[in-house]
Each structure stands twice: as C-alpha cells, then as structure tokens.
Design a protein around this motif. Sequence first.
Motif, PDB file in Angstrom:
ATOM      1  N   HIS A   1       8.287  -1.190  10.536  1.00 50.01           N
ATOM      2  CA  HIS A   1       9.341  -1.631   9.619  1.00 50.01           C
ATOM      3  C   HIS A   1       9.367  -0.694   8.421  1.00 50.01           C
ATOM      4  N   ASN A   2      10.482  -0.023   8.231  1.00 48.02           N
ATOM      5  CA  ASN A   2      10.644   0.930   7.134  1.00 48.02           C
ATOM      6  C   ASN A   2      11.631   0.411   6.103  1.00 48.02           C
TER       7      ASN A   2
ATOM      8  N   THR B   1      13.028   2.402   3.398  1.00 50.85           N
ATOM      9  CA  THR B   1      12.949   3.795   2.994  1.00 50.85           C
ATOM     10  C   THR B   1      14.260   4.229   2.354  1.00 50.85           C
TER      11      THR B   1
ATOM     12  N   THR C   1      13.650   9.987   9.694  1.00 55.75           N
ATOM     13  CA  THR C   1      12.433   9.193   9.850  1.00 55.75           C
ATOM     14  C   THR C   1      12.474   8.358  11.121  1.00 55.75           C
TER      15      THR C   1
ATOM     16  N   PRO D   1      11.161   2.273  15.565  1.00 56.40           N
ATOM     17  CA  PRO D   1      11.490   2.091  14.154  1.00 56.40           C
ATOM     18  C   PRO D   1      12.508   0.991  13.919  1.00 56.40           C
TER      19      PRO D   1
ATOM     20  N   MET E   1      14.843  -0.118  10.348  1.00 61.07           N
ATOM     21  CA  MET E   1      15.141   0.099   8.940  1.00 61.07           C
ATOM     22  C   MET E   1      15.835  -1.159   8.419  1.00 61.07           C
TER      23      MET E   1
ATOM     24  N   VAL F   1       6.229   0.244   6.132  1.00 61.31           N
ATOM     25  CA  VAL F   1       6.256   1.474   5.343  1.00 61.31           C
ATOM     26  C   VAL F   1       7.262   1.292   4.212  1.00 61.31           C
TER      27      VAL F   1
ATOM     28  N   ASN G   1       8.978   3.121   0.978  1.00 64.17           N
ATOM     29  CA  ASN G   1       9.266   4.444   0.424  1.00 64.17           C
ATOM     30  C   ASN G   1      10.287   4.263  -0.699  1.00 64.17           C
TER      31      ASN G   1
ATOM     32  N   CYS H   1       8.288  12.051   4.050  1.00 63.62           N
ATOM     33  CA  CYS H   1       8.625  10.657   4.363  1.00 63.62           C
ATOM     34  C   CYS H   1       8.299  10.334   5.817  1.00 63.62           C
ATOM     35  N   SER H   2       8.538  11.300   6.700  1.00 63.66           N
ATOM     36  CA  SER H   2       8.183  11.095   8.103  1.00 63.66           C
ATOM     37  C   SER H   2       6.668  11.029   8.278  1.00 63.66           C
TER      38      SER H   2
ATOM     39  N   SER I   1       4.654   9.692   6.178  1.00 57.89           N
ATOM     40  CA  SER I   1       4.300   8.319   5.806  1.00 57.89           C
ATOM     41  C   SER I   1       4.631   7.351   6.932  1.00 57.89           C
ATOM     42  N   ALA I   2       5.775   7.560   7.576  1.00 57.50           N
ATOM     43  CA  ALA I   2       6.160   6.694   8.687  1.00 57.50           C
ATOM     44  C   ALA I   2       5.179   6.827   9.852  1.00 57.50           C
TER      45      ALA I   2
END
Length: 265
Positions: free
Chosen positions: A20-21, A23, A31, A42, A44, A62, A64, A196-197, A199-200
């Motif tokens: 779960h992002n 971001t 990402t 993923p 979002m 995640v 961001n 950012c990727s 971090s993902a």
Amino acid sequence: MINSLQANLQKLRASAPLVHNITNFVVMNFTANALLAVGASPVMAHATEEVEDMVSIADALVVNIGTLSLQWVEGMKLAMKKAAQLGKPIILDPVGAGATPYRNSVLAELLETASPTIIRGNGSEILALAGASVQTKGVDSTADSTDSIGAARVLSKRFGAVVSVSGAVDVIVHGSRIGWVSNGVPLMTKVTGMGCSASALAGAFAAVCPDPFEAAVSAAATMGVCGELAFRNAKLPGSFQIAFLDTLSEISPAHLQELSKIRLE
C-alpha cells in the motif's frame, strides 16, 4: 547475506505481497510499475475514507511525503496508526525533509503517530530528520550518504527503525548494525522516482522478510544491481528508465549473487 538476498527475492516473487503506497503524484506510475516488475502487487490509495481498510488487507505500508496536502497527511496518519496496530511494516520516505517548515512539521506529526519500520531517504533528508541544520536543494540531496551515518544512528535509536540512506554507496543502519551497498550508477540520479521506488521496494521486501535490516539491504542491492545491468544497454535517462523496469522484471537470484557489493559491520 548474499544467500539471504537470493532467498528474499524468491520469497517476494512467490508471494507477490500487496504494498500500500501513499506516495506523490510525480512518481506514482513509475513506483507502481517498479513494484509490478519486481514481483509485488502495488496499490495507490490515499483517501481518508479507505486507507485503514486498505492497510488491513496490505502486507506493507509505504508513506512518501513528496507532494503534500492536508487530506493526504490525514490519510497518512490514519494509515500509519492502523499499520502499527496490526504490526505491519511501515516505510517512511521523508522526501524533501528540511526544505520547508511545513514539510518538517508534517514529518514530526507522522513520527508521533507511529514509529516506522524503515526510514529511507537521501543524506540531506536523514540529517534534517535527525534535527541537523542542513541546506537543502528542494528534494535533492546536498549531503553524501556517509555524512549522515551519525544522524542515521540517532534516528535508529530514537524510533527503533532501520535507516537506509541512499547515495553513491547506500548505508543501512539498525542499532549497532551497519551495511554498505556499493551498487548503482550515477545515471540513476537523473531519473525521477528512483529513490521513491527504492522505498517501495523496501516495503515489498519488508513484507516477506521478518528482519527489516535484511529487507532494507535487499532492496538497496536489488535497486543498485538493476541500475548497473540497465546501464549496459541504456546510457540516457529516458531509455534508462525503461531498461531499469525491464531489468527489475528479469533480475534473478544469480544476478544478486554475482553482482551485489555488500559489506556488513
């Protein structure tokens, strides 16, 4: 550690964890594609009405802070609180920490809400998050990763988190443990969304690896090795971005065994 990297990549692809992002607009598409390419799933989702439900079915969260708004901040806090209650990994990417007072105050609120499992940022962001006075350049780092080791140790002790600092050499700190990942190419800094990727991917590995330090090292090494492999065939930012995603999809445990440059202390 190399054997662990191989096993973690295999576990990630076997389980396809839902990451779960929450971001930023700039990197959302890249990402998501990076997570899909490496073998994760993923999502979002930032609406306050659904973030708690989404965290409940996800394997990792995640957060961001690249593009902030009041509603997104509220969603971040709700999601982090829920993830902490459920014992799910939380990865915090403090994009642009130190750039503005508002950004700093949001980070303080998030860290009061729940302690992250992994904090992943560049040298300037980690220094600013630890309270150092840093001259920033928007979201770009003005400090080397090795300059922020002391700050990373401070944050790790304060929050019990793994702190992963990106740079020419990635530095991963957790208490007295420290790892150095020397993979990657300079062109990676010319493509928006690489950090950012990273971090993902840390979220994806944390979802399948019970040791967050090992998960952070796995993510850093995977990113760096993929960058090196992609650069063999793509020397400019546009083609490199596509080549990087293709390489994430193709990278094998054997690649990690052969090319990872990791030193542990």
